[in-house]
Design a protein around this motif. Sequence first.
Motif, PDB file in Angstrom:
ATOM      1  N   GLY A  21       0.830  -1.207   0.000  1.00  0.00           N
ATOM      2  CA  GLY A  21       0.000   0.000   0.000  1.00  0.00           C
ATOM      3  C   GLY A  21       0.858   1.248   0.000  1.00  0.00           C
ATOM      4  N   ARG A  22       1.888   1.220   0.849  1.00  0.00           N
ATOM      5  CA  ARG A  22       2.816   2.371   0.893  1.00  0.00           C
ATOM      6  C   ARG A  22       3.512   2.542  -0.452  1.00  0.00           C
ATOM      7  N   LEU A  23       3.908   1.392  -1.018  1.00  0.00           N
ATOM      8  CA  LEU A  23       4.623   1.424  -2.300  1.00  0.00           C
ATOM      9  C   LEU A  23       3.735   2.012  -3.398  1.00  0.00           C
ATOM     10  N   ALA A  24       2.498   1.549  -3.432  1.00  0.00           N
ATOM     11  CA  ALA A  24       1.555   2.036  -4.446  1.00  0.00           C
ATOM     12  C   ALA A  24       1.342   3.534  -4.287  1.00  0.00           C
ATOM     13  N   ASP A  25       1.206   3.973  -3.033  1.00  0.00           N
ATOM     14  CA  ASP A  25       0.995   5.404  -2.784  1.00  0.00           C
ATOM     15  C   ASP A  25       2.211   6.212  -3.227  1.00  0.00           C
ATOM     16  N   GLU A  67       4.716  10.184  -5.951  1.00  0.00           N
ATOM     17  CA  GLU A  67       6.010  10.785  -6.271  1.00  0.00           C
ATOM     18  C   GLU A  67       6.304  10.762  -7.766  1.00  0.00           C
ATOM     19  N   LEU A  68       6.055   9.597  -8.392  1.00  0.00           N
ATOM     20  CA  LEU A  68       6.382   9.505  -9.812  1.00  0.00           C
ATOM     21  C   LEU A  68       5.424  10.330 -10.667  1.00  0.00           C
ATOM     22  N   ALA A  69       4.254  10.544 -10.141  1.00  0.00           N
ATOM     23  CA  ALA A  69       3.312  11.355 -10.907  1.00  0.00           C
ATOM     24  C   ALA A  69       3.783  12.804 -10.970  1.00  0.00           C
ATOM     25  N   LYS A  70       4.683  13.191 -10.086  1.00  0.00           N
ATOM     26  CA  LYS A  70       5.114  14.595 -10.036  1.00  0.00           C
ATOM     27  C   LYS A  70       6.425  14.825 -10.783  1.00  0.00           C
ATOM     28  N   THR A  71       6.943  13.761 -11.393  1.00  0.00           N
ATOM     29  CA  THR A  71       8.189  13.952 -12.142  1.00  0.00           C
ATOM     30  C   THR A  71       8.023  13.423 -13.574  1.00  0.00           C
ATOM     31  N   SER A  72       8.742  14.034 -14.469  1.00  0.00           N
ATOM     32  CA  SER A  72       8.779  13.571 -15.870  1.00  0.00           C
ATOM     33  C   SER A  72      10.216  13.670 -16.356  1.00  0.00           C
ATOM     34  N   THR A  73      10.468  13.051 -17.487  1.00  0.00           N
ATOM     35  CA  THR A  73      11.819  13.089 -18.042  1.00  0.00           C
ATOM     36  C   THR A  73      11.730  13.538 -19.510  1.00  0.00           C
ATOM     37  N   LEU A  74      12.610  14.449 -19.832  1.00  0.00           N
ATOM     38  CA  LEU A  74      12.696  14.884 -21.236  1.00  0.00           C
ATOM     39  C   LEU A  74      14.002  14.330 -21.795  1.00  0.00           C
TER      40      LEU A  74
END
Lengths: 223, 300
Positions: B53-57, B62-69
């Motif tokens: 559950g913690r991992l999914a959260d 966190e990953l939803a707030k970062t992107s890579t160009l």
Amino acid sequence: MIELDNVAYSYGGAELFAGLDLTLAPGSFHFLTGPSGAGKTTLLKLCYGELIATGGQVRLFGQDARGLDRDSVAQIRRRIGVVHQDCQFLDHLPVAENIALPLTVAGHGSTSDDLRDLLGWVGLSKQAAQLPPELSGGERQRAALARAVIMSPEVILADEPTGNVDWEMSQRLLGLLVELNKMGKTVLIATHDLSLIRAAKAQVSARVLRLADRRLQLAGASL
Amino acid sequence: MDMLRRLLELLAGDPQADRAVPPTGFTARLTLLSSGAMAFLAVFALALSLATGRLADRWSDELAKTSTLRISAPADQMQAQTDAAIVVLESTPGVAQARALSADEQRELLAPWFGPDLPVETLPVPQLIEVIEDGDGFDATGLRARLQAEVPGAILDDHTRWREPLVEAANRLRLLGFVSMLLIAGATGAMITLAANAALAANAQVIRVMRLVGARDIYIARAFVRRFTQRALIGAAVGTLAGTLAVLLLPSADAAGGFLTGLGFQGAHWLWPLVIPALAALVAFIATRQAALRTLKEQS
């Protein structure tokens, strides 16, 4: 109190008795006699709701036994004291706790004085802390009688209460039952011991019923 | 609420009624052992469920707030395209920060595959730009259109493609943990029912005598239910303690260890195992009560 109206009972396809009428009036004293296998124990079981008649009607304190649920049967058994031939105790509990068991399951407390008086009445004061298997046959019967009367029931049913005891002890048990009857209790004793019946008739006005050939008959004069 | 009240009343006990039913050896041991073992397993199922559950959260947040160009361009145009991309990103609403990874950082990313001494500078490796979002994030479609026009070699990866399966996998694992706990509860109930049935059969004579003296079914049932509920509570408490200690002794979470070393409780989650003995007692209460009342009905 207990009425049997045209009652029949069949077991395994065979009819044990039929057309049986019996009324146990308040304060009455009855003997039930008859040959072994005639159905005396079965008749007693019908009288305290352990068995249900296959025909006719059994009324326990005015209620049709067939329509009673299990809780109602439990309530009725608190008004009927039963003494079995084999006594049926909880062998892991001391005699005093076995005798007090009806009060325990009914949620009534008993004072130690009451219990001591009852143990004294049946002559088991010294055996109060013993376990049932440590008692003699006569002591077990008296303990069973004490347990049967501790709730001050209106009716006492005894199935061969003197079956495993000597003459002296049977007279002592009979004396206790007669004493209870004189206190107003209704008593029905199933026995094949005719000498016990004769001894009782000298002390109390008792009706003698004979169960034989699938019928219940009054059998007073010949005894 | 009524069930809880009855459970508490039951656990409070009636010593006289308890004495009417003699303790029977093997059913007592079976109940203690099975509830203890099941509680031990339940601690791990709970730990798995909470950790995933913690991992999914975390993956989700966190990953939803970062992107890579990723910028793929000839070497002589790489710096110019990188600068242009950063200008575009910094002027895009929803982008909090945009930063080109250094050669050392890129080498570190590739080290698991090519070793630590990879000469990144001499290879046609794309330049990576880390984009950190703020608030509700940026409009990915609009940003892609602008980048296509101004930085032809740029490819925007907002992690959606691989983040979603990971989050889904973590959520499935969490569900698996909960299903495991339900199965454990069901198995505990089944074993306690069997033990209760055996105890009721072994005490047929006791039941007969109690009925003879006017005991109601519920009174007789309570004597059995109380005993089995107490045994399940004690067994589960011991099993939970052992399971919690085992989880406590797992290696502590670290970045290198990944998911497995994080398989434990954190913070207030350490209180969750306390629920297991109470649940075991509740399961035992329900299972024994039903078994006792059914058996008593059949015996009448």
